[in-house]
Design a protein around this motif. Structure first.
Motif, short mmCIF file in Angstrom:
data_model
loop_
_atom_site.label_atom_id
_atom_site.label_comp_id
_atom_site.label_asym_id
_atom_site.label_seq_id
_atom_site.Cartn_x
_atom_site.Cartn_y
_atom_site.Cartn_z
N GLN A 564 0.83 -1.22 0.00
CA GLN A 564 0.00 0.00 0.00
C GLN A 564 0.86 1.27 0.00
N THR A 565 2.00 1.22 0.69
CA THR A 565 2.89 2.39 0.75
C THR A 565 3.70 2.50 -0.52
N VAL A 566 4.21 1.35 -0.98
CA VAL A 566 5.18 1.35 -2.08
C VAL A 566 4.52 1.52 -3.44
N GLU A 567 3.35 0.90 -3.61
CA GLU A 567 2.75 0.89 -4.95
C GLU A 567 2.06 2.22 -5.29
N THR A 568 2.84 3.26 -5.36
CA THR A 568 2.33 4.55 -5.84
C THR A 568 3.27 5.02 -6.93
N LYS A 569 2.76 5.92 -7.79
CA LYS A 569 3.59 6.39 -8.89
C LYS A 569 4.62 7.41 -8.41
N ASN A 570 4.39 7.96 -7.20
CA ASN A 570 5.28 9.02 -6.70
C ASN A 570 6.40 8.45 -5.85
N TRP A 571 7.47 9.21 -5.78
CA TRP A 571 8.59 8.83 -4.92
C TRP A 571 8.19 9.01 -3.46
N HIS A 572 8.61 8.07 -2.62
CA HIS A 572 8.32 8.13 -1.18
C HIS A 572 9.68 8.27 -0.48
N THR A 573 9.92 9.43 0.17
CA THR A 573 11.21 9.67 0.83
C THR A 573 11.13 9.28 2.30
N ASP A 574 12.21 8.66 2.80
CA ASP A 574 12.22 8.16 4.16
C ASP A 574 13.64 8.27 4.72
N VAL A 575 13.75 8.12 6.04
CA VAL A 575 15.07 8.09 6.69
C VAL A 575 15.13 6.81 7.51
N ILE A 576 16.25 6.11 7.40
CA ILE A 576 16.41 4.90 8.21
C ILE A 576 17.53 5.15 9.22
N GLU A 577 17.22 4.86 10.51
CA GLU A 577 18.23 5.09 11.55
C GLU A 577 18.94 3.79 11.86
N MET A 578 20.27 3.85 11.95
CA MET A 578 21.06 2.65 12.21
C MET A 578 22.27 3.02 13.07
N ASN A 579 22.31 2.57 14.31
CA ASN A 579 23.45 2.83 15.21
C ASN A 579 23.81 4.32 15.28
N GLY A 580 22.82 5.19 15.32
CA GLY A 580 23.10 6.62 15.38
C GLY A 580 23.35 7.26 14.02
N ILE A 581 23.43 6.44 12.98
CA ILE A 581 23.63 6.96 11.61
C ILE A 581 22.26 7.05 10.95
N LYS A 582 22.01 8.13 10.22
CA LYS A 582 20.74 8.27 9.51
C LYS A 582 21.02 8.29 8.01
N VAL A 583 20.38 7.38 7.29
CA VAL A 583 20.53 7.35 5.83
C VAL A 583 19.21 7.79 5.21
N GLU A 584 19.27 8.80 4.35
CA GLU A 584 18.06 9.28 3.67
C GLU A 584 17.96 8.61 2.31
N PHE A 585 16.77 8.10 1.99
CA PHE A 585 16.58 7.42 0.70
C PHE A 585 15.15 7.66 0.22
N SER A 586 14.92 7.44 -1.07
CA SER A 586 13.57 7.52 -1.65
C SER A 586 13.33 6.24 -2.41
N MET A 587 12.05 5.85 -2.52
CA MET A 587 11.77 4.66 -3.34
C MET A 587 10.38 4.75 -3.97
N LYS A 588 10.23 4.04 -5.08
CA LYS A 588 8.91 3.83 -5.70
C LYS A 588 8.96 2.48 -6.39
N PHE A 589 7.79 1.92 -6.63
CA PHE A 589 7.71 0.55 -7.17
C PHE A 589 6.95 0.54 -8.49
N THR A 590 7.44 -0.26 -9.43
CA THR A 590 6.74 -0.46 -10.70
C THR A 590 6.48 -1.96 -10.85
N SER A 591 5.22 -2.33 -11.00
CA SER A 591 4.92 -3.76 -11.15
C SER A 591 5.52 -4.26 -12.46
N ARG A 592 5.74 -5.56 -12.53
CA ARG A 592 6.47 -6.11 -13.68
C ARG A 592 5.76 -5.84 -15.00
#
Length: 819
Positions: A564-592
């Motif tokens: 439901q979150t991924v299957e949109t035509k728009n980019w979805h930007t998020d931040v993932i926290e890991m051991n005090g490090i924050k990595v910013e990334f965006s993703m979108k999904f295209t069905s096969r």
């Protein structure tokens, strides 16, 4: 704590109640005749009128408690909106991420129960003997996935709320006194409850709902239309509770040592051990003071399963040898890539057959047989896929070697062990009785119940995503000092994780900005992992197990790929926290099916999306310039790269190359020589994918599918060569040129012919949209029969001795080219 202990007591009742056990036995066994004196039938054989009256009493009580629960959820949600409103101001109380973590899934749970209450209330208030409400409980049980997500996040939510309270007085005041509305007919208008207490309510609620189902079944006649629906709802609820009971009750994960100390189970899971030069699947248990490696004993029907201990190491004696210290691993013959690909195809074909049997209401015996075959193949794949060494050593002598699929798992096990080793641990030796007791407790304590293969999953579990995930890794913060940093991306496929993409190394920085986009192919994937590494250039740090320099993991994190979150035509930007490090990334999904739609280019001046005949005619060439240049560059410096064509290139680099080829820019050669080789390989794949029709043409597509299905080798050879001759010259010469290129260096780049066929097959053969509507049966599934046939067609030609264009054309005289 009193509430928790009460809930634990209720849970024990649900999971251990004898009546429930009888119910399960009746469900699983043969139907019992009314006169058989079954204890189950004795339990439910009640006078109809009295039974229905009891049903009403049970439901009335449950409805009242449901109203209280909805009020509690409302109280929890009340501060969420104002907190969100302040998050975007200059003086936020909490960040958006903190709010989403603390209130995770509460809104969804509230809506589910509000709808359930609104539908059940009129049925109880206007009661008659014929009232049915089993479907409401069945629907409620089917939505327990939301509770699973809540439970998985529960500890993090509590920790986040606690940290926020400590650092923010305003939030502390809010969380210490939330007002819960009293029931409609109650004198108390409001009661004050802490946020911590309210966050526990959803866990408590599932247990109580399960007890109500148990009571309702006792007082519902077997022939009542509600009976099978309630039975189904109870089955789902009990399975759910069994899977999360470790999260609810920490005491369930502990065993007492002979000295009276508590030995807690911290982590367990299935790992592949290399033992006597062969791979064995083991269940490994990490306790607070010992690591135990076990395997399930074979047991006769009806007996409880038990574990057999293979070895154990007290954590005080456990050491990790450094890469340079570890001796070379015992010889384990790696499974050939093409055999692993074969297994995947078999699994997918069997999956399709099972679905067909179910759709046609086939015999359960036939379905079970197919499931057994599928499990055998999945088990082999699980056993033979892992390649990443994880070595542990007993300081008293013996070393043990596991093979894992992912660096993420290796890091998790290592970190969990090292965290426990920071405590004051003593070495010990277990007596045979102590070892027997500890091993005996493993079956009850384990948190991972099934081997991680899809055939163990329930039909209603998510099948995962099939298609392309586009991920942009933007930047990272939180490093204490400058380093050479890069990220890798992993996704799960067929029950294990594989590395799919890697950013460039950002040199000597504490704030890397990659801004690199990747297109990752998903094969039933449910999770994305991001790992952040510090690049090591010290050649003395070589791992003798695989001859690779060991880079240091700085942080790692995992994201669920919620459709439901991924299957949109728009980019979805998020931040993932890991051991005090924050990595910013965006993703979108295209069905096969969407990603492989062939749409002709509106501009005929470029090369992408333009017919191959138009391009070769314009260039006065036999093979398009883009194909020749990409192939030449790959052969010059990339053909020996492990996994060339399978590793994703940076999407922005691919788009830049696409633009210069389309513009016929004079700097093409200079740009190619500077570009990462995976981006060049990606550009070549993109060119073939964007052709308005596949290289092997729409017209011949059905014939290629039929030709590969022929069982007589002579007939197949005749048909496949005849079809090849029937291709237009530009298509044929380009196809032969590509064949010669991809098959040439297979032993060096570890890209087996099967792998190459998997990468290029659907790209070269997949039909345009009009054709695909007629032929593709399951667009969502990358391993559909249609796609497998495309892979088999390309594989047929890849395995063929070199095919000469002149020779093919010379033979044309003897054959008709009509298909």
């Amino acid at each position: 704590m009193e509430e928790e202990e009460e809930a634990i007591g209720l849970l024990d009742k649900v999971l251990e109640d004898e009546d429930v056990f009888l119910l399960e036995e009746c469900e699983l066994g043969t139907p019992t005749s009314p006169g058989s004196g079954s204890p189950f039938l004795v339990a439910v054989k009640v006078e109809a009128g009295k039974g229905l009256e009891m049903r009403k009493l049970v439901l009335s009580g449950f409805l009242a408690s449901e109203e209280i629960y909805i009020n509690q959820l409302e109280a929890l949600l009340l501060p969420m909106k104002p907190l969100k409103a302040t998050a975007t101001t200059s003086q936020p109380v909490l960040t958006i991420q903190q709010i989403e973590t603390i209130f995770y899934k509460i809104q969804d749970i509230y809506e589910i129960h509000k709808e359930f209450y609104d539908n059940l209330c009129p049925k109880v208030q206007q009661w008659d003997s014929q009232v049915t409400m089993g479907h409401l409980f069945q629907k409620l049980a089917s939505q327990l996935g939301v509770y699973k997500a809540f439970v998985d996040n529960y500890k993090v939510a509590l920790e986040t709320a606690e940290k926020c309270s400590q650092s923010n007085n305003q939030f502390q005041k809010i969380s210490e006194e939330l007002k819960v509305k009293g029931p409609k007919d109650s004198k108390d208008s409001h009661t004050s409850v802490t946020m911590e207490a309210l966050l526990y309510k959803p866990i408590d609620r599932v247990t109580r709902s399960t007890l109500v189902l148990h009571d309702l079944l006792k007082h519902t006649p077997v022939d009542h239309p509600d009976y099978p629906l309630l039975q189904d709802a109870l089955r789902i609820s009990q399975n759910f509770l069994s899977s999360i009971n470790e999260d609810i009750d920490p005491r369930r994960t502990a065993v007492t040592t002979p000295k009276g100390e508590t030995r807690q189970l911290v982590k367990d899971g299935f790992l592949v051990e290399v033992s006597e030069s062969s791979r064995k699947l083991r269940h490994v248990f990490l306790f607070t003071d010992v690591l135990l490696c076990a395997k399930l004993k074979k047991t006769s029907a009806g007996k409880h399963q038990q574990y057999d201990c293979k070895w154990y190491i007290p954590l005080a004696d456990l050491v990790f040898p450094s890469p340079e210290e570890s001796e070379a691993s015992p010889q384990v013959h790696p499974f050939p890539d093409h055999e692993l690909e074969d297994m995947k195809m078999k699994i997918s074909a069997l999956k399709s057959e099972i679905q067909k049997e179910k759709a046609n209401k086939g015999q359960s015996r036939a379905i079970e047989r197919l499931k057994k075959k599928m499990f055998e193949n999945e088990f082999l794949l699980l056993l033979n896929s892992p390649t990443i060494p994880f070595r542990i050593h007993n300081r008293n002598g013996k070393s043990y070697l596991f093979l894992l699929s992912s660096d993420y798992e290796r890091s998790e096990w290592r970190e969990a062990i090292q965290k426990l080793q920071k405590k004051d641990l003593q070495a010990f030796v277990l007596s045979s009785v102590e070892l027997q007791v500890l091993t005996g407790s493993c079956f009850k304590l384990r948190t991972v119940h099934n081997i991680p293969v899809t055939s163990n999953k329930d039909d209603d579990e998510s099948p995962g995503l099939y298609g392309f995930l586009h991920v942009i890794v933007h930047s990272a913060k939180g490093f204490k000092q400058s380093a050479n940093l890069y990220c890798t991306l992993e996704v799960d496929s067929f029950g294990y994780f594989v590395s799919k993409a890697k950013t460039r190394v950002f040199r000597d920085t504490a704030e890397p900005k990659w801004d690199e986009e990747f297109e990752i192919e998903l094969e039933g994937s449910q999770s994305l992992r991001i790992l952040c590494y510090e690049k090591c250039y010290d050649k003395t740090k070589v791992n003798k197990d695989n001859n690779e320099i060991v880079d240091k993991i700085m942080g790692k994190g995992q994201i669920q790929l919620d459709p439901q979150t991924v299957e949109t035509k728009n980019w979805h930007t998020d931040v993932i926290e890991m051991n005090g490090i924050k990595v910013e990334f965006s993703m979108k999904f295209t069905s096969r099916d969407m990603s492989l739609k062939r749409t002709p280019s509106k501009k005929q001046t470029g090369v992408f999306g333009v017919k191959i005949s138009v391009v070769t005619k314009r260039e006065r060439s036999k093979v398009p310039y883009i194909v020749r240049q990409c192939v030449e560059e790959v052969e010059k410096r990339g053909i020996e790269e492990v996994g060339i064509y399978r590793i994703s290139g940076v999407a922005t680099d691919i788009q830049a190359l696409k633009a210069v080829f389309d513009a016929n820019n004079k700097d093409i050669l200079l740009m190619l020589s500077d570009m990462d080789i995976n981006a060049i390989a990606g550009t070549l794949k993109l060119y073939f994918r964007e052709l308005p029709e596949p290289l092997l043409t729409d017209r011949l597509y059905p014939a290629f599918m039929e030709g590969i299905a022929l069982s007589d080798p002579a007939a197949k050879e005749n048909c496949m060569m005849h079809l090849l001759r029937s291709l237009p010259d530009p298509n044929l010469i380009t196809f032969l040129f590509l064949l010669e290129h991809v098959a040439e260096k297979e032993p060096i780049n570890k890209m087996s012919l099967h792998n190459l066929a998997t990468v290029f097959g659907p790209t070269l053969l997949r039909p345009s949209e009009v054709e695909s509507k007629a032929h593709v049966t399951s667009a969502a599934d990358i391993w559909s029969h249609d796609v497998m046939a495309q892979v088999q067609v390309l594989l047929y030609y890849l395995q063929h001795p070199p095919i000469s264009f002149a020779e093919l054309k010379r033979n044309t005289l003897y054959f008709s080219t009509d298909v």
